[in-house]
Design an enzyme around this catalytic site. Structure first.
Site, mmCIF file in Angstrom:
data_model
loop_
_atom_site.group_PDB
_atom_site.id
_atom_site.type_symbol
_atom_site.label_atom_id
_atom_site.label_comp_id
_atom_site.label_asym_id
_atom_site.label_seq_id
_atom_site.Cartn_x
_atom_site.Cartn_y
_atom_site.Cartn_z
ATOM 1 N N TYR A 265 53.904 27.331 44.129
ATOM 2 C CA TYR A 265 53.881 25.878 44.310
ATOM 3 C C TYR A 265 55.289 25.290 44.165
ATOM 4 O O TYR A 265 55.714 24.462 44.971
ATOM 5 C CB TYR A 265 52.936 25.268 43.282
ATOM 6 C CG TYR A 265 52.742 23.776 43.400
ATOM 7 C CD1 TYR A 265 51.844 23.250 44.320
ATOM 8 C CD2 TYR A 265 53.429 22.894 42.570
ATOM 9 C CE1 TYR A 265 51.649 21.877 44.417
ATOM 10 C CE2 TYR A 265 53.240 21.531 42.659
ATOM 11 C CZ TYR A 265 52.355 21.022 43.586
ATOM 12 O OH TYR A 265 52.172 19.661 43.689
ATOM 13 N N SER A 266 56.031 25.748 43.167
ATOM 14 C CA SER A 266 57.394 25.254 42.950
ATOM 15 C C SER A 266 58.269 25.554 44.154
ATOM 16 O O SER A 266 59.047 24.701 44.612
ATOM 17 C CB SER A 266 57.993 25.889 41.699
ATOM 18 O OG SER A 266 57.288 25.510 40.530
#
Length: 258
Positions: A165-166
């Site tokens: 996600y990052s």
């Protein structure tokens, strides 16, 4: 070429997005729904895009969408077909909000499932490219537009145990900066918002430890509310935001000061 977002002196009751048409991806629920509701309240005609539109009646959405489109934003062919269908119904697109996204698993990067990584990148990053690639030529031909990409504080800082996600959200921020420079003279402004954790049903996908750790990082001591995201996005998409492009607007309760 006329500037379709040029500010004009208008009657007091005129809303900021009157006459505009907006697409919001992932708009059937959560943050996307809140954004769609706000854009509609501010005068835009709104197209709701989502993978699951089976329960998108006005009663549940609490507003009347102008177009509802089932679309897999991780598929370029699906995005192309959805954009054509939206144009066929609404005639134009002035605003694109790339909100659709998934969290993915919470796991150390060396244990992160490969198939989950690929899915997170596809939905959270590739979809932004696909939607922009389809919408930008139309906006340039019309003389302007606004694109708002929903990134995340995770894309600025990198958050442990959500590396997929990052990475995807960092990619969204970098893509936005690059595209903004390319479009600077076309009156197509493209910006990001970077929220901290928002109170939505997606919290159920996360561990309690991850949720509490995220809340502890917010100086205001609370989670972001959906209507606060909607208000920010609506302003960025409006004619009042006229000299900012490639920027990432903070929605983190003081966590990010840059």
């Amino acid at each position: 070429m006329n500037n379709i977002f040029q500010q004009r002196k208008e009657p007091h009751m005129t809303r900021s997005l009157d006459g505009k048409v907006a697409i919001v991806t992932g708009a059937a629920r959560g943050i996307g729904l809140g954004i769609a509701q706000k854009l509609k309240a501010d005068g835009a005609r709104v197209a709701v895009w989502d993978l699951d539109v089976s329960d998108c009646g006005a009663q549940r959405l609490q507003f009347e969408p102008d177009h509802i489109q089932q679309v897999d934003v991780a598929s370029i062919s699906s995005v192309e077909q959805a954009f054509a269908a939206t144009l066929g119904t609404l005639g134009q697109v002035d605003i694109l909000v790339n909100n659709a996204g998934i969290n993915g698993p919470v796991a150390p990067c060396w244990e992160y499932p490969v198939d989950a990584w690929q899915r997170v990148i596809a939905v959270d990053l590739n979809s932004v490219f696909y939607c922009c690639r389809v919408a930008i030529p139309h906006m340039r031909a019309r003389g302007g537009g606004r694109i708002v990409n929903v990134a995340s504080i995770a894309g600025k800082e990198g958050v442990q145990f959500i590396s997929g996600y990052s990475a995807a959200k960092a990619g969204v921020i970098a893509f936005t900066k690059a595209a903004a420079k390319e479009l600077a003279k076309d009156n197509v402004l493209i910006n990001c918002v970077a929220p901290a954790m928002v109170e939505t049903e997606l919290l159920s996908e996360m561990s309690n430890a991850h949720i509490e750790a995220s809340k502890a990082k917010i100086p205001m001591g609370r989670f972001l509310q959906i209507d606060e995201v909607g208000a920010m996005v609506s302003w960025i998409a409006s004619p009042e935001c006229s000299f900012t492009s490639g920027f990432t607007f903070d929605l983190t309760g003081g966590r990010a000061t840059y």
